[in-house]
Motif scaffolding. Structure first.
Motif, short mmCIF file in Angstrom:
data_model
loop_
_atom_site.label_atom_id
_atom_site.label_comp_id
_atom_site.label_asym_id
_atom_site.label_seq_id
_atom_site.Cartn_x
_atom_site.Cartn_y
_atom_site.Cartn_z
N GLU A 55 0.83 -1.21 0.00
CA GLU A 55 0.00 0.00 0.00
C GLU A 55 0.87 1.26 0.00
OE1 GLU A 55 -0.50 -2.64 1.99
OE2 GLU A 55 -2.43 -3.37 1.27
N ILE B 32 2.27 1.70 -3.53
CA ILE B 32 1.21 2.23 -4.40
C ILE B 32 1.00 3.71 -4.13
CG2 ILE B 32 -1.29 2.15 -4.88
CD1 ILE B 32 -1.05 -0.93 -4.27
N TYR C 284 -6.37 3.34 -9.00
CA TYR C 284 -6.44 1.93 -9.36
C TYR C 284 -5.50 1.57 -10.49
CZ TYR C 284 -10.14 2.59 -12.98
OH TYR C 284 -10.88 2.95 -14.07
N ALA D 69 -2.34 0.93 -8.54
CA ALA D 69 -2.47 -0.32 -7.79
C ALA D 69 -2.34 -1.51 -8.74
CB ALA D 69 -3.81 -0.35 -7.05
#
Length: 129
Positions: free
Chosen positions: A52, A55, A83, A86
């Motif tokens: 995370e 990202i 996204y 990600a």
């Protein structure tokens, strides 16, 4: 220092994606096992949010670059940026997980990076012209 040290009109997504893929491949080759330990096997440790954080770092950098090019991202576009980043990180991790050889990894990182960079370029092309 901006990754795009030139105007939007001079940006070459192919050359940029090739440079980026080469740099990523160097890092991923050198630290493949460590990256997978941090991202896939760190539950319950101080490092469990590593993926995370990666990202978020890429997302923050993307947003800074968009700001440099005076591209506004808000609402749905901001979520799109999240996204896409990600998905890119997860794709790189999947390449590390499925590793066959350094050459195989380099080819797959190059394809994934080209897809990522060209996708952004295509999506925001109207804003850049």
């Amino acid at each position: 220092h901006h990754i795009f040290d030139h105007s939007p009109e001079e940006f070459d997504p192919k050359a940029f994606s090739q440079r980026t893929a080469k740099a990523l491949t160097t890092v991923l080759t050198a630290f493949r096992e460590e990256i997978l330990l941090l991202t896939d096997a760190s539950a319950g440790t101080d490092f469990e949010k590593t993926k995370e954080h990666i990202i978020q770092q890429i997302e923050d950098h993307s947003l800074q670059e968009f700001q440099h090019f005076q591209i506004e991202t808000k609402g749905d576009q901001a979520f799109f940026v999240h996204y896409v980043n990600a998905s890119f990180v997860e794709g790189l991790l999947e390449v590390l997980r499925q590793y066959e050889s350094d050459e195989w990894m380099a080819r797959n990182v190059e394809m994934l990076t080209a897809y990522y960079i060209h996708g952004y370029y295509f999506f925001f092309a109207d804003t850049l012209s």
